[in-house]
Design an enzyme around this catalytic site. Structure first.
Site, short mmCIF file in Angstrom:
data_model
loop_
_atom_site.label_atom_id
_atom_site.label_comp_id
_atom_site.label_asym_id
_atom_site.label_seq_id
_atom_site.Cartn_x
_atom_site.Cartn_y
_atom_site.Cartn_z
N GLY A 62 57.58 -45.70 -6.25
CA GLY A 62 57.46 -45.78 -7.71
C GLY A 62 58.33 -44.80 -8.49
O GLY A 62 58.10 -44.58 -9.67
N TRP A 64 61.46 -45.14 -9.45
CA TRP A 64 62.22 -45.81 -10.52
C TRP A 64 61.31 -46.07 -11.71
O TRP A 64 61.72 -45.93 -12.86
CB TRP A 64 62.86 -47.12 -10.01
CG TRP A 64 64.10 -46.89 -9.19
CD1 TRP A 64 64.43 -45.75 -8.52
CD2 TRP A 64 65.18 -47.81 -8.96
NE1 TRP A 64 65.64 -45.90 -7.88
CE2 TRP A 64 66.12 -47.14 -8.13
CE3 TRP A 64 65.44 -49.12 -9.36
CZ2 TRP A 64 67.32 -47.76 -7.71
CZ3 TRP A 64 66.62 -49.74 -8.94
CH2 TRP A 64 67.55 -49.07 -8.12
N ASP A 90 56.08 -54.73 -4.67
CA ASP A 90 56.47 -54.20 -3.35
C ASP A 90 55.51 -54.72 -2.28
O ASP A 90 54.38 -55.09 -2.57
CB ASP A 90 56.46 -52.67 -3.33
CG ASP A 90 57.40 -52.12 -2.25
OD1 ASP A 90 58.49 -51.63 -2.60
OD2 ASP A 90 57.05 -52.20 -1.05
N ASP A 109 55.09 -60.01 -1.30
CA ASP A 109 56.44 -60.23 -0.78
C ASP A 109 57.25 -60.98 -1.85
O ASP A 109 56.76 -61.97 -2.39
CB ASP A 109 56.31 -61.09 0.50
CG ASP A 109 57.61 -61.22 1.26
OD1 ASP A 109 58.69 -61.20 0.62
OD2 ASP A 109 57.54 -61.34 2.49
N ASP A 132 65.69 -52.40 -5.81
CA ASP A 132 66.07 -51.37 -4.83
C ASP A 132 65.53 -51.81 -3.47
O ASP A 132 65.29 -51.01 -2.57
CB ASP A 132 65.45 -50.02 -5.26
CG ASP A 132 66.10 -48.84 -4.57
OD1 ASP A 132 67.23 -48.99 -4.07
OD2 ASP A 132 65.48 -47.76 -4.52
N LYS A 170 70.46 -53.34 -5.36
CA LYS A 170 70.98 -52.63 -4.19
C LYS A 170 71.48 -53.64 -3.16
O LYS A 170 70.87 -54.68 -2.94
CB LYS A 170 69.86 -51.80 -3.56
CG LYS A 170 70.41 -51.13 -2.36
CD LYS A 170 69.61 -50.28 -1.50
CE LYS A 170 68.19 -50.15 -1.40
NZ LYS A 170 67.84 -48.74 -1.28
C1 LIG Z 1 64.12 -47.89 -1.00
S1 LIG Z 1 62.51 -48.46 -1.26
C2 LIG Z 1 62.41 -48.53 -3.00
C3 LIG Z 1 62.26 -47.21 -3.70
C4 LIG Z 1 61.90 -47.37 -5.15
N1 LIG Z 1 63.03 -47.84 -5.91
C5 LIG Z 1 61.40 -46.10 -5.78
O1 LIG Z 1 62.01 -45.65 -6.71
O2 LIG Z 1 60.38 -45.55 -5.36
C6 LIG Z 1 62.64 -50.15 -0.80
C7 LIG Z 1 61.35 -50.92 -0.91
O3 LIG Z 1 61.60 -52.31 -0.70
C8 LIG Z 1 60.38 -52.86 -0.25
N2 LIG Z 1 60.55 -54.21 0.28
C9 LIG Z 1 61.27 -54.58 1.38
N3 LIG Z 1 61.18 -55.91 1.58
C10 LIG Z 1 60.38 -56.40 0.58
C11 LIG Z 1 59.91 -57.70 0.26
N4 LIG Z 1 60.26 -58.77 0.99
N5 LIG Z 1 59.10 -57.84 -0.83
C12 LIG Z 1 58.74 -56.77 -1.55
N6 LIG Z 1 59.16 -55.49 -1.30
C13 LIG Z 1 59.96 -55.32 -0.23
C14 LIG Z 1 59.90 -51.85 0.78
O4 LIG Z 1 58.52 -51.98 1.04
C15 LIG Z 1 60.29 -50.52 0.12
O5 LIG Z 1 59.19 -49.92 -0.52
#
Ligand SMILES: C[S@@+](CC[C@H](N)C(=O)[O-])C[C@H]1O[C@@H](n2cnc3c(N)ncnc32)[C@H](O)[C@@H]1O
Length: 214
Positions: A62, A64, A90, A109, A132, A170
């Protein structure tokens, strides 16, 4: 003292973002990536105004959202929107934010039907879409395919992006990056790619920034 290797120096620098996040009260160092992107491209200005509705995909833990929240709270109280909204999605749970009833988080998802039909679509249009998202890596050929599918999915969601809206996505540097740049170019007045200083140099991660959606 022995000369420090390049990797050591890079790791230390990366750690400094981690320490800074701790000091400044952000949930993760990812906060600085968004801050740096915004500093350069003013993504939180849509037709000269702060966005009213923002979608954050892959939002856990969280950081961002915290960046957006702090920016929003800089607006003098009488000028803040009554209908301001941030939606964070997420696979994992996003801890609640204090005194911020305008933040809605969902554990789901992005590929699920529920995500689009029950969460995104009812909101109609967003001023800014952020992603992200980072798929879990398995270290084989599936990683590339998963990442590409994710970027394509985010692009699909631009049907919920307002005209003149902005997007930050990203992705990982590959030939696919050039394909995406070519494909998205006609949809945004400005399309850039950026590797923010807070992104680890060893990672192929970069961000595509689309401004002023056509
Ligand atoms: C790098 S982190 C994001 C960090 C976030 N921007 C922050 O500021 O805290 C990437 C996130 O993508 C999520 N993610 C990956 N595949 C996903 C999906 N299919 N659906 C939802 N979230 C997903 C992961 O659970 C992870 O928490």
């Amino acid at each position: 003292m022995a000369k420090k290797g390049k990797t050591w120096i890079k790791t230390q620098l990366s750690d400094s973002w981690y320490k800074k996040a701790k000091r400044e009260g952000y949930r993760s160092r990812a906060a600085y990536k968004l801050i740096q992107i915004d500093l350069k491209y003013k993504i939180f200005k849509v037709k000269g105004k702060f966005p009213k509705k923002i979608l954050d995909l892959g939002a856990a833990p969280g950081a961002w959202i915290e960046v957006i929240l702090r920016k929003y709270l800089e607006i003098p109280a009488p000028k803040r929107y009554r209908n301001f909204k941030i939606i964070g999605i997420d696979l994992t749970t996003i801890r609640p934010f204090e005194n911020a009833q305008f933040i809605e988080t969902h554990r789901t998802d992005i590929f699920s039907e529920k995500c689009e039909k029950e969460i995104i679509q009812p909101e109609k249009l967003f001023d800014v879409i952020l992603s992200d998202l980072a798929p879990k890596t398995s270290g084989d050929f599936r990683d590339v395919a998963n990442q590409e599918a994710m970027v394509e999915k985010v692009f699909e969601f631009t049907k919920y992006l307002k005209k003149h809206g902005n997007i930050v996505v990203k992705m990982f540097q590959s030939e696919f990056t050039n394909e995406i740049m070519k494909k998205w170019k006609m949809h945004f007045r400005i399309l850039k790619r950026m590797k923010p200083p807070a992104s680890r140099e060893s990672s192929r991660e970069l961000y595509i920034i689309g401004l002023n959606f056509i």
